[in-house]
Design a protein around this motif. Structure first.
Motif, PDB file in Angstrom:
ATOM      1  N   ALA A   1      47.439  33.904  28.493  1.00  0.00           N
ATOM      2  CA  ALA A   1      46.232  34.063  27.673  1.00  0.00           C
ATOM      3  C   ALA A   1      44.984  33.681  28.471  1.00  0.00           C
ATOM      4  O   ALA A   1      43.982  34.405  28.474  1.00  0.00           O
ATOM      5  CB  ALA A   1      46.344  33.212  26.423  1.00  0.00           C
ATOM      6  N   ILE A   2      45.060  32.560  29.171  1.00  0.00           N
ATOM      7  CA  ILE A   2      43.905  32.106  29.951  1.00  0.00           C
ATOM      8  C   ILE A   2      43.650  33.074  31.107  1.00  0.00           C
ATOM      9  O   ILE A   2      42.506  33.426  31.403  1.00  0.00           O
ATOM     10  CB  ILE A   2      44.124  30.663  30.470  1.00  0.00           C
ATOM     11  N   ALA A   3      44.739  33.553  31.722  1.00  0.00           N
ATOM     12  CA  ALA A   3      44.618  34.449  32.876  1.00  0.00           C
ATOM     13  C   ALA A   3      43.918  35.758  32.510  1.00  0.00           C
ATOM     14  O   ALA A   3      43.059  36.245  33.244  1.00  0.00           O
ATOM     15  CB  ALA A   3      46.003  34.737  33.455  1.00  0.00           C
ATOM     16  N   ILE A   4      44.296  36.337  31.353  1.00  0.00           N
ATOM     17  CA  ILE A   4      43.682  37.599  30.933  1.00  0.00           C
ATOM     18  C   ILE A   4      42.187  37.380  30.661  1.00  0.00           C
ATOM     19  O   ILE A   4      41.344  38.193  31.058  1.00  0.00           O
ATOM     20  CB  ILE A   4      44.365  38.150  29.649  1.00  0.00           C
ATOM     21  N   ALA A   5      41.876  36.271  29.993  1.00  0.00           N
ATOM     22  CA  ALA A   5      40.464  35.961  29.722  1.00  0.00           C
ATOM     23  C   ALA A   5      39.708  35.773  31.034  1.00  0.00           C
ATOM     24  O   ALA A   5      38.578  36.251  31.189  1.00  0.00           O
ATOM     25  CB  ALA A   5      40.357  34.713  28.843  1.00  0.00           C
ATOM     26  N   CYS A   6      40.342  35.114  31.997  1.00  0.00           N
ATOM     27  CA  CYS A   6      39.757  34.933  33.337  1.00  0.00           C
ATOM     28  C   CYS A   6      39.405  36.272  33.963  1.00  0.00           C
ATOM     29  O   CYS A   6      38.334  36.439  34.539  1.00  0.00           O
ATOM     30  CB  CYS A   6      40.788  34.309  34.279  1.00  0.00           C
ATOM     31  N   THR A   7      40.354  37.198  33.884  1.00  0.00           N
ATOM     32  CA  THR A   7      40.166  38.508  34.493  1.00  0.00           C
ATOM     33  C   THR A   7      38.929  39.185  33.913  1.00  0.00           C
ATOM     34  O   THR A   7      38.108  39.739  34.644  1.00  0.00           O
ATOM     35  CB  THR A   7      41.421  39.378  34.251  1.00  0.00           C
ATOM     36  N   ASN A   8      38.775  39.101  32.596  1.00  0.00           N
ATOM     37  CA  ASN A   8      37.618  39.722  31.953  1.00  0.00           C
ATOM     38  C   ASN A   8      36.302  39.048  32.350  1.00  0.00           C
ATOM     39  O   ASN A   8      35.319  39.721  32.634  1.00  0.00           O
ATOM     40  CB  ASN A   8      37.797  39.720  30.442  1.00  0.00           C
ATOM     41  N   PHE A   9      36.305  37.717  32.368  1.00  0.00           N
ATOM     42  CA  PHE A   9      35.083  37.005  32.791  1.00  0.00           C
ATOM     43  C   PHE A   9      34.763  37.306  34.255  1.00  0.00           C
ATOM     44  O   PHE A   9      33.602  37.443  34.634  1.00  0.00           O
ATOM     45  CB  PHE A   9      35.240  35.491  32.597  1.00  0.00           C
ATOM     46  N   LEU A  10      35.829  37.411  35.071  1.00  0.00           N
ATOM     47  CA  LEU A  10      35.632  37.685  36.496  1.00  0.00           C
ATOM     48  C   LEU A  10      34.976  39.051  36.688  1.00  0.00           C
ATOM     49  O   LEU A  10      34.066  39.213  37.508  1.00  0.00           O
ATOM     50  CB  LEU A  10      36.980  37.627  37.223  1.00  0.00           C
ATOM     51  N   SER A  11      35.451  40.015  35.884  1.00  0.00           N
ATOM     52  CA  SER A  11      34.888  41.360  35.952  1.00  0.00           C
ATOM     53  C   SER A  11      33.375  41.317  35.672  1.00  0.00           C
ATOM     54  O   SER A  11      32.574  41.911  36.406  1.00  0.00           O
ATOM     55  CB  SER A  11      35.613  42.248  34.936  1.00  0.00           C
ATOM     56  N   GLU A  12      32.974  40.590  34.625  1.00  0.00           N
ATOM     57  CA  GLU A  12      31.534  40.458  34.290  1.00  0.00           C
ATOM     58  C   GLU A  12      30.758  39.830  35.447  1.00  0.00           C
ATOM     59  O   GLU A  12      29.683  40.281  35.825  1.00  0.00           O
ATOM     60  CB  GLU A  12      31.358  39.564  33.054  1.00  0.00           C
ATOM     61  N   ARG A  13      31.354  38.755  35.988  1.00  0.00           N
ATOM     62  CA  ARG A  13      30.661  38.013  37.042  1.00  0.00           C
ATOM     63  C   ARG A  13      30.500  38.856  38.311  1.00  0.00           C
ATOM     64  O   ARG A  13      29.491  38.782  39.015  1.00  0.00           O
ATOM     65  CB  ARG A  13      31.438  36.715  37.321  1.00  0.00           C
ATOM     66  N   MET A  14      31.505  39.688  38.603  1.00  0.00           N
ATOM     67  CA  MET A  14      31.421  40.556  39.779  1.00  0.00           C
ATOM     68  C   MET A  14      30.331  41.603  39.587  1.00  0.00           C
ATOM     69  O   MET A  14      29.619  41.953  40.539  1.00  0.00           O
ATOM     70  CB  MET A  14      32.773  41.241  40.032  1.00  0.00           C
ATOM     71  N   GLU A  15      30.227  42.089  38.353  1.00  0.00           N
ATOM     72  CA  GLU A  15      29.190  43.073  38.052  1.00  0.00           C
ATOM     73  C   GLU A  15      27.803  42.464  38.269  1.00  0.00           C
ATOM     74  O   GLU A  15      26.947  43.070  38.916  1.00  0.00           O
ATOM     75  CB  GLU A  15      29.347  43.522  36.598  1.00  0.00           C
ATOM     76  N   GLU A  16      27.624  41.247  37.752  1.00  0.00           N
ATOM     77  CA  GLU A  16      26.340  40.546  37.935  1.00  0.00           C
ATOM     78  C   GLU A  16      26.023  40.350  39.416  1.00  0.00           C
ATOM     79  O   GLU A  16      24.889  40.510  39.852  1.00  0.00           O
ATOM     80  CB  GLU A  16      26.398  39.161  37.274  1.00  0.00           C
ATOM     81  N   ALA A  17      27.050  39.957  40.166  1.00  0.00           N
ATOM     82  CA  ALA A  17      26.839  39.666  41.594  1.00  0.00           C
ATOM     83  C   ALA A  17      26.771  40.945  42.430  1.00  0.00           C
ATOM     84  O   ALA A  17      26.417  40.903  43.613  1.00  0.00           O
ATOM     85  CB  ALA A  17      27.964  38.766  42.101  1.00  0.00           C
ATOM     86  N   GLY A  18      27.149  42.081  41.826  1.00  0.00           N
ATOM     87  CA  GLY A  18      27.110  43.344  42.556  1.00  0.00           C
ATOM     88  C   GLY A  18      28.141  43.431  43.670  1.00  0.00           C
ATOM     89  O   GLY A  18      27.889  44.022  44.716  1.00  0.00           O
ATOM     90  N   ILE A  19      29.324  42.823  43.450  1.00  0.00           N
ATOM     91  CA  ILE A  19      30.365  42.896  44.484  1.00  0.00           C
ATOM     92  C   ILE A  19      31.654  43.482  43.906  1.00  0.00           C
ATOM     93  O   ILE A  19      31.861  43.472  42.689  1.00  0.00           O
ATOM     94  CB  ILE A  19      30.671  41.514  45.113  1.00  0.00           C
ATOM     95  N   THR A  20      32.492  43.986  44.795  1.00  0.00           N
ATOM     96  CA  THR A  20      33.803  44.491  44.382  1.00  0.00           C
ATOM     97  C   THR A  20      34.880  43.803  45.215  1.00  0.00           C
ATOM     98  O   THR A  20      34.602  43.255  46.282  1.00  0.00           O
ATOM     99  CB  THR A  20      33.910  46.017  44.578  1.00  0.00           C
ATOM    100  N   ALA A  21      36.116  43.874  44.685  1.00  0.00           N
ATOM    101  CA  ALA A  21      37.231  43.205  45.358  1.00  0.00           C
ATOM    102  C   ALA A  21      38.003  44.209  46.197  1.00  0.00           C
ATOM    103  O   ALA A  21      38.051  45.400  45.875  1.00  0.00           O
ATOM    104  CB  ALA A  21      38.147  42.550  44.339  1.00  0.00           C
ATOM    105  N   SER A  22      38.637  43.724  47.267  1.00  0.00           N
ATOM    106  CA  SER A  22      39.476  44.603  48.079  1.00  0.00           C
ATOM    107  C   SER A  22      40.815  44.843  47.389  1.00  0.00           C
ATOM    108  O   SER A  22      41.299  45.951  47.339  1.00  0.00           O
ATOM    109  CB  SER A  22      39.697  44.015  49.468  1.00  0.00           C
TER     110      SER A  22
END
Lengths: 518, 100
Positions: free
Chosen positions: A285-306
């Motif tokens: 449950a925490i991991a899935i929520a993390c993934t969603n928050f991470l997605s938002e944060r990456m969008e804000e920072a303008g970066i993508t993951a390899s």
């Protein structure tokens, strides 16, 4: 003798010779050539590998008393292969088998426990034993200890000869009569068959069990015909409702959301959070929520993951589809969305569990991971992690890839609440040590973030988190907070009988589990 | 003030982190505690001690108590037992007493 995490171990447990955990990277094996039971074999005279029944395949493989059989757990709780194969084996009167699946999932009707009680199975080696079987084992059901290995240690054990598989029964959601098989298509698709490769490559005999026989050649091909001896069609290999119905919903539990958000605060504060970084978050449950928050944060920072790695849920596939992750490497697919994505998306790939996590390969993908987010039942003040045994000593989970991820990732982050009900999660000493504290960088709780001063990235993380105003606390204070809320639990009493051996990813013994005194 | 357990009464729920407490009259039998708990091994003794203490605070010697505990912490167990006792005895809780 005492190992490097302070656990007392005997020299031998039955026939099992204990190699104590000496510390990460300290295993002293001079690595001999890979061992395999695979033999050369000529094409079948009949022109097909298809046999009418499981009984025929078991007989054709020459399965005998005392041999080792294996399965993969890619169908998870929807697995219908293990029960059918064990029933057929019992019907043939074969006994005293070593049962070595990649994990024992909690299958019912029949339950694996029945086959232990009637002597079909006398030894178990897996990454975890949940549910009814786990409870029975910890109460002393089996004469021989269960050997528990993290995902990365299973290919190691197979290729080193510690775990020689006589017959592998590999479920597939589609296969042809000549043995090409996959989990990616068909009505009961499970997605990645990551845990089946090492068995297919190294077992003495390989049987594909499918409910969906397709025209030759099956495409895509996960398990290749060159490794397969026989194919059997059964009515049903998996229950799609239990394989992983849909995407897991996002938790509404405010505490879990808070921990998830804070975990992403830690990731985003690190200097490793930059264009092309990599991560693994998992499926809790925490991991899935993390993934969603991470997605938002990456969008804000303008970066993508390899890349994103490991067991993959729908949340990661969403990120891929938004262009936020270039490659999704799936050792397992946690739900139907993730299972289908391997066929639909070119950057979502199936990987062999050995490529994911085996430290005794020529490099596994975990070595390239920046951030690994892990769950845990307990963490102690030395940052050791317990992911196996619950508050009363009961079997709660499996090792999974946790110990591998903690060691492989640059920054491993353990997420857990300070207490669960009346059970403290931050304790002076974990009941079962599964992952050594030296491989754990950060513990994130609702009451604050604790950094491990002994971790290789401690100084760097401290600097980055302080600069980002992330609240840091001492792990001792979290432990004391937990005690002040719930009180001090009475220590669990055990007998001298060892019911399970917990191996670390290098094949040494990090802990043992003793029978609970009732 | 010693209270009498006159009737069966219940307090609490079966939710996680709560405890459901049922108190019944048991004239002349002393305090009989039936405890089910998901933390029985680790906290069973402490839960029993808390229950005994609350009954002793009320001056009650005889009662049968059933607890279905889902991991309640000590203050929750205490409050649920107090509420069940007050309901079983038909007396209101002495809130002033709590401040001492």
């Amino acid at each position: 003798m005492i190992n490097a995490v302070g656990r007392e171990l005997p020299e031998k447990i039955g026939n099992y010779v204990v190699k104590p955990f000496m510390g990460i990277g300290k295993a002293v094996d001079d690595l001999p050539p890979v061992v395999s039971k695979r033999r050369p074999s000529l094409r079948p005279e009949s022109g097909t590998k298809l046999l009418p029944t499981l009984e025929d395949a078991i007989k054709a493989c020459g399965l005998k008393d005392g041999m080792t059989i294996s399965f993969h757990h890619c169908f998870r709780e929807g697995d219908m292969v293990i029960g059918q194969v064990l029933t057929a084996i019992r019907g043939l009167g074969i006994k005293n088998l070593r049962f070595a699946p990649s994990a024992v999932v909690n299958i019912k009707n029949p339950s694996v426990t029945e086959f232990v009680k009637d002597g079909t199975i006398t030894n178990i080696e897996a990454s975890g034993i949940r549910g009814e079987l786990g409870d029975a084992v910890i109460d002393g059901l089996m004469e021989n200890p269960v050997i528990l290995r993290p995902h990365g240690s299973r290919p190691r054990a197979i290729e080193s000869g510690d775990l020689m598989i006589d017959v592998a029964f590999l479920g597939a959601s589609a296969a042809d009569e000549y043995g090409n098989a996959t989990g990616q298509i068909g009505p009961n698709a499970c997605g990645s068959m990551g845990y089946a490769f090492v068995d297919a490559h190294n077992a003495g005999k390989v049987v594909i069990v499918t409910d969906n026989l397709v025209d030759y050649p099956c495409a895509p091909i996960s398990i290749s015909q060159q490794y397969v001896d026989y194919v059997v069609k059964v009515d049903q290999a998996g229950d799609p409702a239990k394989i992983g119905a849909g995407a897991a919903r996002i938790t509404k539990n405010p505490r879990d959301l808070m921990i998830a958000k804070r975990t992403v605060d830690v990731i985003a504060a690190s200097r490793m959070f930059r264009q092309g970084f990599s991560f693994q978050t998992g499926a809790g449950a925490i991991a899935i929520a993390c993934t969603n928050f991470l997605s938002e944060r990456m969008e804000e920072a303008g970066i993508t993951a390899s890349f994103a790695l490991g067991g993959i849920p729908a949340a990661i596939i969403d990120m891929y589809k938004k262009g936020q992750v270039r490659v999704v490497a799936c050792s397992q697919s946690f739900d139907a969305v993730a299972a289908k994505a391997i066929v639909e998306c070119p950057g979502v790939i199936e990987i062999d569990n050995a490529v994911y996590s085996n430290m005794y390969s020529k490099g596994c993908m975990l070595d390239k991971l920046n951030f690994g987010v892990l769950g845990a039942l307990e963490v102690d003040t030395d940052f050791n992690i317990n992911i196996l045994t619950g508050s009363s000593g009961e079997m709660m989970g499996g090792l999974g890839g946790g110990p591998d991820v903690a060691d492989g990732a640059d920054i491993s982050i353990v997420t857990l609440p300070v207490v669960r009900g009346r059970t403290p999660s931050i304790v002076p000493k974990v009941f079962t040590c599964c992952t050594p504290g030296t491989s754990v960088a950060v513990v994130v709780t609702e009451a604050g973030v604790a950094l491990n001063p002994k971790h290789k990235y401690y100084e760097e993380l401290k600097e980055d988190l302080t600069a980002a105003n992330v609240k840091l606390v001492d792990i001792q204070d979290l432990c004391e907070l937990a005690r002040s809320i719930v009180g001090t639990p009475k220590p669990i009493e055990c007998t001298d009988k060892i019911v399970a051996v917990v191996e670390y990813r290098d094949g040494t013994v990090i802990d043992v589990i003793r029978q609970i005194k009732r | 003030m010693a209270l009498n357990i006159k009737q069966t009464a219940v307090a609490g729920t079966m939710e996680s982190s709560d405890v459901m407490v049922t108190v019944k009259p048991a004239e002349g039998q002393g305090l009989v505690i039936h405890l089910q708990s998901n933390v029985l091994t680790t906290f069973g003794d402490q839960i029993r001690a808390t229950v005994q203490e609350v009954f002793s605070d009320f001056g009650i010697r005889d009662a049968e108590v059933f607890l279905v505990d889902k991991g309640a912490i000590d203050c929750v167990i205490r409050a649920r037992v107090q509420a069940a006792i007050c309901r079983a005895s038909g007396e209101g809780f002495n809130w002033k007493g709590e401040d001492k």
